[in-house]
Design an enzyme around this catalytic site. Structure first.
Site, PDB file in Angstrom:
ATOM      1  CD  GLU A 121       4.859  15.323   3.090  1.00  0.00           C
ATOM      2  OE1 GLU A 121       4.175  14.038   2.287  1.00  0.00           O
ATOM      3  OE2 GLU A 121       4.647  14.261   4.194  1.00  0.00           O
ATOM      4  CE  LYS A 144       1.909   7.315  11.602  1.00  0.00           C
ATOM      5  NZ  LYS A 144       2.627   8.162  11.502  1.00  0.00           N
ATOM      6  NE  ARG A 149      -3.086  -1.702  14.254  1.00  0.00           N
ATOM      7  CZ  ARG A 149      -2.073  -1.290  14.010  1.00  0.00           C
ATOM      8  NH1 ARG A 149      -0.797  -1.009  14.504  1.00  0.00           N
ATOM      9  NH2 ARG A 149      -2.023  -2.952  13.091  1.00  0.00           N
ATOM     10  CG  HIS A 188       2.198  22.441 -19.567  1.00  0.00           C
ATOM     11  ND1 HIS A 188       2.719  22.078 -20.971  1.00  0.00           N
ATOM     12  CD2 HIS A 188       3.841  22.898 -19.230  1.00  0.00           C
ATOM     13  CE1 HIS A 188       3.969  22.549 -21.214  1.00  0.00           C
ATOM     14  NE2 HIS A 188       4.420  22.558 -20.007  1.00  0.00           N
ATOM     15  CD1 TRP A 230     -10.193   3.708   9.194  1.00  0.00           C
ATOM     16  CD2 TRP A 230      -9.989   2.388   7.904  1.00  0.00           C
ATOM     17  NE1 TRP A 230      -9.967   4.742   7.866  1.00  0.00           N
ATOM     18  CE2 TRP A 230     -10.407   3.543   7.145  1.00  0.00           C
ATOM     19  CE3 TRP A 230     -10.016   1.581   7.655  1.00  0.00           C
ATOM     20  CZ2 TRP A 230     -10.259   3.003   5.538  1.00  0.00           C
ATOM     21  CZ3 TRP A 230     -10.289   1.164   6.137  1.00  0.00           C
ATOM     22  CH2 TRP A 230      -9.887   2.219   4.680  1.00  0.00           C
ATOM     23  CG  ASN A 254      -6.030  -4.992  12.567  1.00  0.00           C
ATOM     24  OD1 ASN A 254      -6.782  -4.303  11.152  1.00  0.00           O
ATOM     25  ND2 ASN A 254      -4.486  -4.951  13.014  1.00  0.00           N
ATOM     26  N   GLY A 255      -7.723  -7.106   9.799  1.00  0.00           N
ATOM     27  CA  GLY A 255      -7.420  -7.510   9.048  1.00  0.00           C
ATOM     28  C   GLY A 255      -8.988  -7.848   7.872  1.00  0.00           C
ATOM     29  CD  GLU A 297      -2.222  13.340   6.341  1.00  0.00           C
ATOM     30  OE1 GLU A 297      -2.191  12.141   6.200  1.00  0.00           O
ATOM     31  OE2 GLU A 297      -1.151  13.009   6.027  1.00  0.00           O
ATOM     32  CB  CYS A 342      -8.500  -2.765  13.275  1.00  0.00           C
ATOM     33  SG  CYS A 342      -9.386  -3.013  12.121  1.00  0.00           S
ATOM     34  CE  LYS A 362       1.445  14.698   6.097  1.00  0.00           C
ATOM     35  NZ  LYS A 362       2.679  14.287   5.972  1.00  0.00           N
TER      36      LYS A 362
HETATM   37  O1  M6R Z   1       3.355   3.483   7.137  1.00  0.00           O
HETATM   38  P1  M6R Z   1       3.636   4.361   6.164  1.00  0.00           P
HETATM   39  O2  M6R Z   1       5.001   4.522   5.236  1.00  0.00           O
HETATM   40  O3  M6R Z   1       3.702   2.906   5.103  1.00  0.00           O
HETATM   41  O4  M6R Z   1       2.309   4.983   5.287  1.00  0.00           O
HETATM   42  C1  M6R Z   1       2.051   4.986   4.480  1.00  0.00           C
HETATM   43  C2  M6R Z   1       1.382   6.026   4.087  1.00  0.00           C
HETATM   44  O5  M6R Z   1       0.062   5.560   4.539  1.00  0.00           O
HETATM   45  C3  M6R Z   1       1.503   7.094   5.015  1.00  0.00           C
HETATM   46  O6  M6R Z   1       2.278   8.437   4.588  1.00  0.00           O
HETATM   47  C4  M6R Z   1       0.224   8.189   4.834  1.00  0.00           C
HETATM   48  O7  M6R Z   1       0.268   8.898   4.048  1.00  0.00           O
HETATM   49  C5  M6R Z   1       0.591   9.507   6.243  1.00  0.00           C
HETATM   50  N1  M6R Z   1      -1.012   9.712   6.173  1.00  0.00           N
HETATM   51  C6  M6R Z   1       1.437  11.024   5.147  1.00  0.00           C
HETATM   52  O8  M6R Z   1       1.347  11.680   6.209  1.00  0.00           O
END
Ligand code: M6R
Length: 606
Positions: A479, A601, A27, A502, A74, A100-101, A486, A2, A483
């Site tokens: 990673e 984010k 956000r 395995h 969000w 927010n929260g 997501e 948010c 990517k």
């Molecule tokens: O702000 P942060 O690095 O703590 O965020 C951690 C994760 O939320 C963040 O890396 C998330 O996995 C990304 N969307 C990945 O691309």
């Protein structure tokens, strides 16, 4: 998650709020709303959907505003809907709040307020705030807010305005960030710097347990006990152009291409090649007598921690562990005198990482943040902080934050190696020199991004992918898979290649392509075997290889050639094609690359 904003000043309020919300949209983006005051009357507009939907609705209604507040959501409590969208109001429609929260005791508060005659119209936890303020209101909004915050439990950062006290704003921070930007003529309060940078660089960062009260001609700060407090203004060094797309179709693509610059910014000022020296803005004694390191993070930052473990074992021989913050915070972990706890986070706000930090501090541990956003909660609460200089990262998928985190982790490993006498100066200089050339090698690879786009065009219809890597490139396989899933919503698994036999090898068929990172490092011959095993079972293989490797091409479907570097440094380069591959596949599938579904984010709630 948010984003909240408030503005008072001579500019067009509606425009400022909408532009600000667009900058905060990363956000959270399932619904949005604004409330503006015009000639003493409140006008509220809310929509399920994105900020552009809100903008269209506002344009249809020809709304005017003298000042106002806004929110991009969000959802946590209550589905995304117009009714649950913020701002929320009290029974009389006089007190308006964006929040927010998460208010943990909202159910109890709501029931008590209902018994008292208050009428609730949404499913949100937020709605208790305006009703509580209404309950306490006796002609002074600030007094009512001071009483309200004492009853709230959980994370709550909010902005409140009232029809009865024109031109007055109250901002409260207890959890997610809140920043007040000021110049001679106007004031803008927001969840982060993005909407503020076009107005001013002079800001106040609110701390947890603080209230700010402002109008056009005054600013006052209070603690939750109601005492007046003094706060220092800070000057931010981010500039507005850093949050523009600058000709790129998406922030994610721009941020992928910014990696050479971001890495240079992160490492150059901290290293001296001539002297073989690494200088951090932290007292060297802070790093004395470290015998083990714990990396704690989430998502992509967790993957950086995994790479960090390989760096540390290799370069400075310090045993290290890596934990997901969401798991770590509930473990009965031990804090030893010579342990260092490293919290890696782009935003510096991630709820689980922050909670883990607080838990370590409670137990008396030594804490270090590796953080991108200046003045964020984790940066300020850690005993010491090393900043990545990636600049604002807006795309939800983290890219340049990751490679700059690797930069800091590598420097830290070198620093500790030197401090512990585990590295010869000649070797140290060699590593620093090679690290300095990495941005150039990134550029060289990025110049050929068209090749990755073509590859993505061949593979974008597949529904499942496997990503394999070994040793220091095992985390890069994780990673790469993250990517892809997501932003393109394709199922992808990252695996240490040696684990294939395995279980996961059962997944291999023509419809499940494998992306294998096969650099000529100490495990090269091993990953060749793993690739063979996939290939002989009819699986398609895309191999990420050294630029001069010609032997592998017979047993793979496609190759991606990477400039050569030291084996331990290859993750800086192998990660880039995987970012681009995910990006171009998502582009081809038509997903919302910068704001993928269900994500936000900054994950500021648990
Ligand atoms: O702000 P942060 O690095 O703590 O965020 C951690 C994760 O939320 C963040 O890396 C998330 O996995 C990304 N969307 C990945 O691309």
């Amino acid at each position: 998650m948010c984003g909240i904003i408030g503005y008072i000043g001579p500019r067009n309020t509606i425009k400022v709020l909408i532009e600000g919300l667009k900058r905060l949209e990363y956000r959270g983006y399932d619904s949005a709303g604004i409330a503006v005051m015009h000639k003493g009357e409140i006008k509220r507009v809310r929509v399920k959907g994105k900020i552009c939907d809100l903008e269209n609705l506002i344009n249809e209604q020809l709304i005017l505003g003298d000042y106002g507040i806004g929110h991009t959501r969000w959802a946590t409590h209550g589905e995304p809907s117009e009714n649950n969208a913020h701002p929320h109001i009290d029974c009389k429609g006089e007190i308006i709040v964006v929040h927010n929260g998460i208010i943990e005791n909202y159910s109890f508060l709501k029931n008590t307020l209902i018994k008292d005659g208050h009428i609730f119209v949404s499913e949100t936890d937020t709605e208790v705030i305006p009703h509580l303020i209404e309950h306490y209101y006796e002609g002074n909004l600030l007094d009512a807010v001071k009483k309200t915050v004492k009853l709230l439990k959980g994370d709550f950062t909010f902005i409140a305005i009232s029809k009865n006290e024109l031109d007055q704003f109250i901002g409260v921070k207890n959890g997610p960030p809140l920043i007040l930007g000021i110049n001679d003529k106007e004031k803008i309060i927001s969840s982060d710097l993005a909407p503020i940078l076009n107005f001013t660089k002079d800001v106040y960062h609110l701390e947890n347990g603080e209230i700010c009260y402002f109008s056009p001609d005054k600013i006052e700060f209070y603690d939750f006990e109601g005492n007046r407090i003094k706060k220092e203004k800070t000057v931010v060094n981010w500039s507005p152009h850093m949050i523009e797309k600058r000709g790129f179709k998406h922030f994610m693509l721009k941020e992928i291409f910014e990696q050479p610059h971001a890495l240079r910014e992160t490492i150059i000022g901290k290293t001296s090649l001539d002297e073989g020296k690494i200088d951090f803005d932290v007292e060297p004694s802070f790093f004395k007598n470290i015998e083990n390191v714990h990396f704690i993070a989430c998502g992509t930052s967790f993957h950086a921690g995994l790479v960090g473990k390989y760096f540390f074992e290799e370069i400075c021989e310090v045993p290290s562990e890596v934990d997901y913050a969401s798991e770590f915070r509930y473990r009965n972990f031990l804090v030893e005198k010579n342990s260092l706890f490293v919290f890696i986070s782009q935003s510096g706000e991630t709820a689980d990482t922050l909670a883990s930090l607080r838990e370590v501090k409670r137990k008396g541990g030594r804490t270090l943040g590796i953080i991108n956003v200046p003045e964020s909660a984790i940066a300020r609460e850690s005993d010491a902080t090393l900043y990545t200089q990636a600049g604002p990262e807006i795309g939800v998928a983290s890219t340049k934050a990751f490679t700059t985190q690797l930069g800091i982790l590598f420097l830290l490993a070198l620093f500790l190696a030197k401090q512990r006498g585990r590295i010869k100066t000649s070797k140290l200089k060699k590593y620093i020199s090679e690290l300095h050339i990495i941005p150039h090698k990134m550029e060289k690879f990025l110049n050929k991004s068209k090749d990755i786009e073509e590859l993505a065009n061949r593979y974008y219809t597949y529904q499942n992918f496997l990503y394999l890597g070994r040793w220091v490139n095992y985390p890069i396989s994780l990673e790469g898979a993250l990517k892809l899933k997501e932003i393109s919503y394709i199922h992808a698994e990252g695996y240490p290649a040696g684990e294939m036999k395995h279980g996961p090898i059962a997944l291999i068929d023509e419809q499940t392509p494998t992306v294998a990172i096969a650099m000529r490092d100490r495990v090269y011959s091993k990953i060749l075997n793993n690739i063979s095993e996939v290939w002989t079972r009819g699986g398609k293989v895309i191999a990420v290889i050294d630029e001069d490797n010609n032997e592998i091409v017979k047993e793979v479907t496609n190759v991606i050639r990477i400039p050569k570097t030291e084996e331990i440094l290859t993750p800086f380069l192998t990660t880039i094609p995987l970012q681009l591959f995910a990006y171009y596949i998502a582009l081809r599938r038509g997903t919302d690359v910068d704001q993928p579904r269900n994500l936000a984010k900054s994950v500021t709630v648990e």
